[in-house]
Motif scaffolding. Structure first.
Motif, short mmCIF file in Angstrom:
data_model
loop_
_atom_site.label_atom_id
_atom_site.label_comp_id
_atom_site.label_asym_id
_atom_site.label_seq_id
_atom_site.Cartn_x
_atom_site.Cartn_y
_atom_site.Cartn_z
N ALA A 12 30.28 -15.03 3.23
CA ALA A 12 31.36 -14.57 4.12
C ALA A 12 30.79 -14.00 5.43
CB ALA A 12 32.27 -13.60 3.39
N ASN A 13 31.28 -12.85 5.86
CA ASN A 13 30.90 -12.35 7.19
C ASN A 13 29.41 -12.08 7.33
OD1 ASN A 13 33.43 -12.16 8.75
ND2 ASN A 13 34.07 -10.90 7.04
N LEU A 35 27.61 -2.56 -0.53
CA LEU A 35 29.07 -2.40 -0.59
C LEU A 35 29.50 -1.90 -1.98
CD1 LEU A 35 30.41 -5.60 1.28
CD2 LEU A 35 29.65 -3.43 2.24
N GLN A 40 29.23 1.31 3.22
CA GLN A 40 29.89 0.97 4.49
C GLN A 40 30.84 2.08 4.96
OE1 GLN A 40 30.64 -0.19 1.53
NE2 GLN A 40 32.67 -1.08 1.36
N HIS A 41 31.20 2.98 4.05
CA HIS A 41 32.10 4.09 4.43
C HIS A 41 31.34 5.41 4.55
CE1 HIS A 41 35.00 1.40 1.96
NE2 HIS A 41 34.97 1.00 3.22
N GLY A 52 33.63 0.92 9.72
CA GLY A 52 33.16 0.92 8.34
C GLY A 52 33.09 -0.46 7.72
N PRO A 55 29.26 -7.28 9.06
CA PRO A 55 27.94 -6.94 9.57
C PRO A 55 28.01 -6.25 10.94
CG PRO A 55 28.39 -9.22 10.08
CD PRO A 55 29.60 -8.69 9.34
N HIS A 66 31.96 -7.55 14.65
CA HIS A 66 32.85 -8.70 14.46
C HIS A 66 32.06 -9.99 14.67
CE1 HIS A 66 36.63 -6.62 13.73
NE2 HIS A 66 36.13 -5.69 14.52
N THR A 67 32.01 -10.75 13.60
CA THR A 67 31.09 -11.89 13.53
C THR A 67 31.24 -12.91 14.65
OG1 THR A 67 32.67 -12.73 11.90
CG2 THR A 67 30.61 -11.77 11.06
N MET A 107 39.74 -17.01 6.68
CA MET A 107 38.91 -15.91 6.19
C MET A 107 39.66 -14.96 5.25
SD MET A 107 38.36 -12.49 7.24
CE MET A 107 37.20 -11.27 6.74
N TRP A 115 38.53 -10.73 -3.47
CA TRP A 115 38.80 -9.31 -3.77
C TRP A 115 39.58 -9.18 -5.07
CZ3 TRP A 115 38.85 -4.55 -0.52
CH2 TRP A 115 37.88 -4.62 0.48
N GLN A 143 42.11 -1.94 5.63
CA GLN A 143 41.12 -1.97 4.54
C GLN A 143 41.51 -1.01 3.42
OE1 GLN A 143 39.89 -5.00 5.56
NE2 GLN A 143 38.24 -4.31 4.25
N TRP A 147 41.97 -2.24 -0.40
CA TRP A 147 41.32 -1.65 -1.58
C TRP A 147 42.37 -1.28 -2.63
CZ3 TRP A 147 36.57 -1.13 -3.60
CH2 TRP A 147 35.49 -1.49 -2.79
N1 LIG Z 1 36.42 -9.13 11.45
C1 LIG Z 1 35.22 -8.61 10.83
C2 LIG Z 1 35.44 -8.51 9.34
C3 LIG Z 1 34.29 -7.82 8.63
C4 LIG Z 1 34.54 -7.67 7.13
O1 LIG Z 1 35.64 -7.94 6.62
N2 LIG Z 1 33.50 -7.24 6.42
C5 LIG Z 1 33.59 -7.03 5.00
C6 LIG Z 1 32.46 -7.76 4.28
S1 LIG Z 1 32.66 -9.54 4.31
C7 LIG Z 1 33.41 -5.55 4.67
O2 LIG Z 1 32.66 -4.85 5.34
N3 LIG Z 1 34.08 -5.12 3.60
C8 LIG Z 1 33.93 -3.83 3.04
C9 LIG Z 1 35.11 -2.95 3.24
O3 LIG Z 1 35.95 -3.26 4.09
O4 LIG Z 1 35.19 -1.93 2.54
C10 LIG Z 1 34.03 -9.50 11.19
O5 LIG Z 1 34.24 -10.66 11.60
O6 LIG Z 1 32.88 -9.05 11.12
#
Ligand SMILES: N[C@@H](CCC(=O)N[C@@H](CS)C(=O)NCC(=O)O)C(=O)O
Length: 254
Positions: A12-13, A35, A40-41, A52, A55, A66-67, A107, A115, A143, A147
């Protein structure tokens, strides 16, 4: 010049911006953000990215998140490295069209199923008080809601809609690959990397009911071509601390 890349597992990202770093032969310091331990938090990470999320790219102190933004930043900041964006405006527009499509219509829908199957198991393993405290630390409202939804389980209607979006996406990509070898035309670009990282690499394993092998033979052949690239193989070798039984994305489907 220093490049530091904060990332999680190569999918993924986190994979999406790691592949361009490898394709361009850019040396970078890799910082794994766990994670599964909610790093990340944590304060040290939100001081770098207040949203949070991984990457994150740190280029000599310039923080890029943002990728799709990171990937075009690499194109602009390292013009002498092998390009992954067409030089002509029409080609660049085609690449951005597909990037927008993946970012907006693919995405989040693959992610919801991931998830539901993986993060939901982790979230339900945490007792209610501890879970509420963890959710409180999440900076982005969306987010926090994700969760919570993962813990309670996404609704059947939301999951069915996500599957429908993925069906539309694979058919659209299959049709496109009938016109040329890569999503944006004759050359492999950031658009291919985007669709591969979010859907192409795992769609058969995650959604066996879509019968991708018979439904989308061009997509399968394209996926093989992307996987065979040495930069992609290198990126896929990255650290994976996901419990094997929960590897819905990169490995087993539960
Ligand atoms: N729009 C962001 C999305 C980033 C994203 O969703 N990252 C996820 C991992 S794939 C993440 O950090 N998830 C952990 C969370 O949100 O707690 C990008 O393109 O980088």
């Amino acid at each position: 010049m220093t490049l530091r890349y904060y990332h999680a597992e190569p999918l993924a990202n986190s994979l999406k911006s790691m592949i361009p770093l490898k394709e361009k032969g850019l040396a970078y310091e890799s910082v794994y953000v766990d994670l599964h331990r909610f790093e990340q938090h944590a304060d040290w990470f939100t001081a770098i990215n207040p949203e949070g999320q991984v990457p994150v790219l740190d280029h000599d102190g310039t923080i890029v998140t943002h990728t799709s933004v990171i990937n075009e930043y690499l194109e602009d900041a390292f013009p002498d490295a092998p390009p992954l964006r067409p030089a002509d405006p029409a080609g660049a527009a085609r690449m951005r069209f597909w990037n927008k499509f993946v970012d907006e219509h693919v995405m989040n829908f693959v992610s919801m199923h991931g998830w539901h199957r993986m993060v939901g198991v982790i979230a339900r393993g945490i007792d209610t008080g501890a879970f509420e405290a963890l959710v409180e630390r999440i900076p982005l409202h969306e987010q926090r809601e994700k969760w919570k939804a993962a813990r309670s389980g996404f609704s059947e209607a939301d999951l069915a809609n996500a599957t429908r979006k993925i069906e539309v996406a694979v058919d659209k990509v299959e049709a496109r690959l009938g016109e040329g070898p890569w999503l944006a035309g004759d050359a492999y670009t950031l658009a291919d990397i985007n669709f591969y990282s979010h859907c192409g690499m795992m769609v058969e394993r995650m959604f066996p009911e879509l019968e991708i092998a018979t439904r989308c033979p061009r997509l399968v052949e394209w996926r093989e071509r992307v996987t065979a690239r040495s930069a992609v193989a290198e990126a896929l070798k990255g650290e994976d601390r996901t419990l094997p039984g929960l590897r819905t994305w990169g490995g087993e489907v539960r």
